[in-house]
Design a protein around this motif. Structure first.
Motif, PDB file in Angstrom:
ATOM      1  N   HIS B   8      36.221  37.421  33.796  1.00 54.33           N
ATOM      2  CA  HIS B   8      36.838  38.560  34.494  1.00 54.33           C
ATOM      3  C   HIS B   8      38.300  38.700  34.064  1.00 54.33           C
ATOM      4  O   HIS B   8      39.172  37.999  34.568  1.00 54.33           O
ATOM      5  CB  HIS B   8      36.732  38.348  36.018  1.00 54.33           C
ATOM      6  N   GLU B  68      34.084  46.277  34.658  1.00 50.36           N
ATOM      7  CA  GLU B  68      34.136  46.154  36.118  1.00 50.36           C
ATOM      8  C   GLU B  68      34.047  47.559  36.679  1.00 50.36           C
ATOM      9  O   GLU B  68      35.008  48.327  36.609  1.00 50.36           O
ATOM     10  CB  GLU B  68      35.422  45.467  36.583  1.00 50.36           C
ATOM     11  N   ALA B 153      32.191  41.245  42.172  1.00 45.74           N
ATOM     12  CA  ALA B 153      33.507  40.653  41.906  1.00 45.74           C
ATOM     13  C   ALA B 153      34.208  40.229  43.198  1.00 45.74           C
ATOM     14  O   ALA B 153      34.004  40.841  44.247  1.00 45.74           O
ATOM     15  CB  ALA B 153      34.377  41.655  41.159  1.00 45.74           C
ATOM     16  N   HIS B 154      35.016  39.190  43.075  1.00 44.82           N
ATOM     17  CA  HIS B 154      35.892  38.691  44.159  1.00 44.82           C
ATOM     18  C   HIS B 154      35.350  39.014  45.548  1.00 44.82           C
ATOM     19  O   HIS B 154      35.987  39.762  46.298  1.00 44.82           O
ATOM     20  CB  HIS B 154      37.324  39.215  43.996  1.00 44.82           C
ATOM     21  N   ASP B 198      40.328  37.214  36.909  1.00 43.62           N
ATOM     22  CA  ASP B 198      40.742  38.589  37.233  1.00 43.62           C
ATOM     23  C   ASP B 198      42.174  38.825  36.720  1.00 43.62           C
ATOM     24  O   ASP B 198      43.002  39.435  37.392  1.00 43.62           O
ATOM     25  CB  ASP B 198      40.659  38.853  38.737  1.00 43.62           C
TER      26      ASP B 198
END
Lengths: 112, 236
Positions: B8, B68, B153-154, B198
């Motif tokens: 990421h 993303e 994601a996250h 990220d």
């Protein structure tokens, strides 16, 4: 036009940004989807939301919204406050929900 | 053999990432941090993947070709592809689903398409903040059907995560879920948990990563390790 200081004085909301508040507003838009805000909010409106991050400031600035009210006691990141001060957008905080805040702001606007 | 992985990262194409994040810088920085397998996952576009592919080849790092995507629920989902071609097709499709808005670089940052040397080929006009006109569930399944890895994601972040925006993790056949904290602070269900950086700035590359033990190479090694939940991480 309604003065933003009224939100502080009459509703007891807390100011999180450091610049002096001299803004006025003519309406409000309540939403937690920033894409929805971008598509539908009007210039001069307050943004009532729980989205406590920098992108809310960017969207508010793009539309010309004078202030963001963060509901449910959400605490913003420092970079959100910094961005808001740069764009001269006020950020106010409240423990009210979006619904209750919208109701109170509508009263201030004389809509009910 | 142990492999260190970061899936990421953002290049200068993502408005919120540093303009210094050219793919060559990302690859070199990753090499420096000991990363063996690296994915580039810009917001809603794949236009810097060709330069990323070349940069990884020069650096001797295995590239994974990612994106993303922001769904209509404003949830961020990583889709990771084995080949550049598959990812480019997917990226073109995602861009076609974005609202036709222009980027305001003063507020959101620049969107730079660059070559492997960092020369700016184009500054993108299309606003990459999203959202793409596709639902979260649909995009997860579409990615998997195309042979990609689908990773929310996250998931423990308070904005743009599946848990923040929906309130729960829909039971879908994810390849893994990405958590910022490890051990995770949210319910990750039966899924394999990974960490990745990220990174929006060079110094953040590899700040979070995960490890697999494998005899295979590249995408297939990653896919198998995620399926077997044979992943290790450092406590954060």
């Amino acid at each position: 036009m309604t003065k933003l200081t009224a939100v502080l004085e009459k509703l007891g909301y807390t100011q999180l940004t450091s610049k002096e508040i001299s803004h006025t507003f003519s309406g409000a838009y309540t939403s937690d989807l920033l894409s929805d805000v971008m598509g539908n909010a009007e210039e001069g409106s307050l943004l009532i939301t729980i989205q406590a991050h920098k992108n809310s400031v960017a969207v508010a600035s793009l539309i010309g919204m004078p202030a963001i009210i963060l509901c449910n006691g959400r605490t913003p990141n420092d970079d959100m406050i910094e961005a808001a001060d740069q764009e001269n957008i006020a950020i106010l905080s409240t423990t009210d929900s979006q619904f209750v805040s919208s109701y109170k702001i509508a009263q201030l606007l004389g809509l009910m | 053999m142990r492999k260190c992985i970061d899936v990421h990262t953002h290049s200068c194409l993502s408005p919120c990432a540093s303009d210094d994040m050219i793919p060559a810088v990302i690859a070199i920085e990753a090499l420096d941090k000991g990363i063996d397998i690296l994915a580039l996952t810009d917001h809603n576009s794949t236009r810097n993947l060709p330069a990323f592919s070349q940069a990884c080849e020069i650096a001797g790092i295995t590239p994974i070709f990612g994106i993303e995507t922001t769904t209509i629920e404003e949830i961020h989902l990583l889709s990771l592809f084995k080949t550049l071609e598959e990812a480019m097709d997917f990226g073109t499709w995602i861009e076609s689903l974005l609202p036709p808005l222009k980027n305001n670089s003063r507020l959101f940052g620049h969107e730079l398409v660059v070559d492997v040397e960092g020369e700016v080929l184009e500054e993108l006009d299309l606003f990459l903040y999203g959202p793409a006109d596709i639902s979260y569930d649909e995009l997860v399944l579409k990615s998997l059907n195309l042979g990609a890895l689908a990773i929310p994601a996250h998931i423990d972040r308070h904005a743009n995560s599946v848990i923040s925006n929906l309130g729960f993790l829909p039971p879908l056949p994810y390849s893994a879920v990405e958590s910022i904290a490890y051990p995770p602070t949210v319910d990750t269900g039966p899924y394999t948990v990974i960490q990745s950086s990220d990174a929006h700035y060079a110094e953040h590359i590899g700040r979070r990563r995960f490890f697999i033990e494998t005899e295979k190479e590249g995408f297939d090694a990653l896919k198998e390790a995620l399926e077997l939940n044979a992943v290790t991480m450092l406590q954060s």
